[in-house]
Design a protein around this motif. Sequence first.
Motif, mmCIF file in Angstrom:
data_model
loop_
_atom_site.group_PDB
_atom_site.id
_atom_site.type_symbol
_atom_site.label_atom_id
_atom_site.label_comp_id
_atom_site.label_asym_id
_atom_site.label_seq_id
_atom_site.Cartn_x
_atom_site.Cartn_y
_atom_site.Cartn_z
ATOM 1 N N THR A 78 33.631 -0.995 40.417
ATOM 2 C CA THR A 78 33.520 -0.505 38.393
ATOM 3 C C THR A 78 34.321 -0.744 37.481
ATOM 4 O O THR A 78 34.069 -1.725 36.790
ATOM 5 N N LEU A 101 24.873 10.250 33.509
ATOM 6 C CA LEU A 101 25.270 9.706 33.162
ATOM 7 C C LEU A 101 25.581 9.852 31.527
ATOM 8 O O LEU A 101 25.419 10.123 30.423
ATOM 9 N N GLY A 142 22.691 8.891 40.345
ATOM 10 C CA GLY A 142 24.564 8.723 39.414
ATOM 11 C C GLY A 142 24.112 8.407 38.095
ATOM 12 O O GLY A 142 24.619 8.473 37.006
ATOM 13 N N SER A 150 24.463 3.232 29.088
ATOM 14 C CA SER A 150 24.568 2.849 30.047
ATOM 15 C C SER A 150 24.591 2.186 31.301
ATOM 16 O O SER A 150 24.682 1.656 31.633
ATOM 17 N N VAL A 160 34.250 10.028 34.494
ATOM 18 C CA VAL A 160 33.499 10.177 35.064
ATOM 19 C C VAL A 160 33.947 9.318 35.926
ATOM 20 O O VAL A 160 34.173 9.468 37.505
ATOM 21 N N THR A 202 34.180 16.160 36.936
ATOM 22 C CA THR A 202 34.130 15.456 35.353
ATOM 23 C C THR A 202 34.060 16.616 34.675
ATOM 24 O O THR A 202 34.868 16.204 33.473
ATOM 25 N N THR A 229 27.603 13.941 44.424
ATOM 26 C CA THR A 229 27.205 13.566 43.162
ATOM 27 C C THR A 229 27.386 15.008 42.172
ATOM 28 O O THR A 229 27.612 14.949 41.112
ATOM 29 N N VAL A 251 33.028 10.575 27.890
ATOM 30 C CA VAL A 251 32.577 11.272 28.980
ATOM 31 C C VAL A 251 32.524 9.969 30.033
ATOM 32 O O VAL A 251 32.665 9.795 31.112
ATOM 33 N N LEU A 252 32.581 8.398 30.022
ATOM 34 C CA LEU A 252 33.021 6.978 30.995
ATOM 35 C C LEU A 252 33.816 7.600 31.505
ATOM 36 O O LEU A 252 34.254 7.492 32.427
#
Length: 761
Positions: A64, A15, A11, A33, A252, A129, A122, A248-249
Amino acid sequence: MRVPTRFSSVGVVVLPLLMVWMGVQARIALAVSFVVVAQALPGIAVSKLMEPNAPREYQVTVGTVLGVLFSTLLHVLVFEATGATLGWIVPLALLCVAATISPTTRRVCREVVLSGPRLLVTASLFVVTLAVLSRDFRWILWPSIAGLFTLLFLPNRRVSLVLGLLVTAAVGLFATRSRTGFWWFLTDDLQVFESVSFHFLRTGPGDVLGPLGELGGRYHVLTYQWTGLLAQISGAEPYVVLNRVTPVLLAVALAGLVFGYLTTQTALAFATRLLFASLFPLLINYSFVSPSYAAGVLVLLAGFRYWTTNTNRHVAVSSVISFVLSLSLALIKSSNIPVIVFGLGAVVAWSYRHDRIHLRIRSTDLCGAYAALALYAFLFLFNDRTTRQLDSFQLFGYAKQVLSEIDSLPQRPLRAAAALLVSAGLLALPSAVALWTWKYRKWTPTSVFAVAPFPFAVLMTVLSGNQANGYFVSSALNVMFLYALVIAGSLLESCWRSPDRRRIFAGLLSALIVSVLLWSLTREFNGGATLEIWMRVAENSALLGAAIGLMVTAVFVALTSPTRTLEGGVIGVVVLLLFASVTTREALAIQRLDKGPELSAGERDQALGTNAERDIIERIRSRTPPNVVLATNRFCGEKCRGSEWFDRDIALLGDDFNLPPTPSGFGGNNFRLSAESRRRVLIEGPRWLLVNGYPADSARERMQATLDFAETASAESREALLRLGVTHFVLHLPSRLSSVPISSYGRAITSNDEFLVIDIG
């Protein structure tokens, strides 16, 4: 069985690779990251310590989000109190100290670092995503579809993983090479978000000379403190963080939350979970055009998972977490507040009657959440802005936002019927899901929290006024649509086992075909005739496809037959038909951004600035100190010349945020000067400010002082700017009508063919 430790870093590796694929430099991707992992680790560790028996996906995804929120809030508080910029790392430092003291904490930290998801999970998260990103980036759509179909239709899991990786990589490489030149430019609004990200980090959200002025400390605070923090630590430009890193963040995290929710809340087959998780972008209203709204959706769904799953018996910890979640949601997007109020309140009321074991925990969560919302309301909501939003309410206002042509229909009954049909189309699927839940008594904390805000969504749909009110509708329905994914997935699997599945699937196919035909027809007949408007009304409502699908199903099988063989009976069939119609319509009609080489010269200037603008901004950055405050008369070109245009426009402004059309558009939405010069500007982008509730009196004062100096430079007009804090004036010569000399009231710093920069301090 757990995957070996060698897979634990999958993972973390994916990222930065995703960010590099999105055009981010490898150095920046690795730095971002690192920051996100450093922020997330304390939250995950706390989740595992407080709720060791909770599902692992819940611990990771919700942990998270909590870790990032705590870290960013501490950064804001430390910066406001001391001016230091290392507050974000305090949670990680505290975790390290705790790990050295407590063996339990040390064991949990080791588990967090070394454990990882199965490779199939994954791969699934990667596909979801891509589906989330494809809502705004058209070139990602085909890699998303390729990965999804490979995982769905290859029976051998090992083969499907290998082939899926190869096919997705090949299609992704082709998509990367074929994407258009301006694929990354989401919207002109990102200029203000870029400016806010930088200036919030440098001067804090409370700076009245910041890009949002008086609004800065009230709205959008947390999102842009976070994006500014990522930009500062990684060394990236804020526009790179907003256009490429943040999508992207958030994608995900959203993929992990949704796929994990479908995994733990249902017994659905893997293929069903993957399919419906990939369909979630078609239901839930979000867009990376507004990073704060997309972040609000993420935190709201994380809060939904926390408040309906939390079994932590540490009262103090639960109340703090609930307080932080609620306060963060309000600071990210205040439209989330009613969802928390109604959802959490309903869960506590339901627990009082049906689940006394967890009543104490949920009451604790409610106290923490309501305390945070009360504090936010006291500080930021009891003002004229809220009053003016309430004053803007009008019957079927939201439907008119969705389809403004409704007002073009000739008669009031026709307009009312069209607005009612569009509103009913928006609420049809949530209504069917709520009815199914009520009829079959499927009440759990999850369903109670999801359904409770629905009456508020109906009220806001019927009475919504200005554009900002629409966020309340979307926020109230987002959790409901996530819950609808679970219901529709369960009903689809039940339908597959039903003897009547062929007849029901005939109805689903009919709904799909009708939705596609309606969408195609509205593209062919897109004029202003009454019939054409009604076609667009029918297409927007998504009800016609479901109605015809139900008729086809009824023809093939008696309505009592599905009741005996399909979980949910007729209501279940209706839920499936509406789900098919809505997702098909959204898949066809969604506005993916595709700016590219076809940009006209005017659009290119709007996106990137003219040569003269770029030149003068570069000179300002190199020849003025960072703490200067600028003023400029450059707003909207030919339409914004002279000193009287803004005063004429603002005289038309009512008290409801609904800006009437004006020749100048109230000065446009341009925040390029502050965004790219990294300097504060007295006022810019006045239209954006006004539509978001910036005080009209403040706008008039700042604008008039600016225009007076530009047109009739005098000691008085210079003094007015100095009182407002301005130190330098950026004079746009083509926007100036007067020939009164201006150089005697300041010292020229630099100039080019269009601009003159003067130090008036």
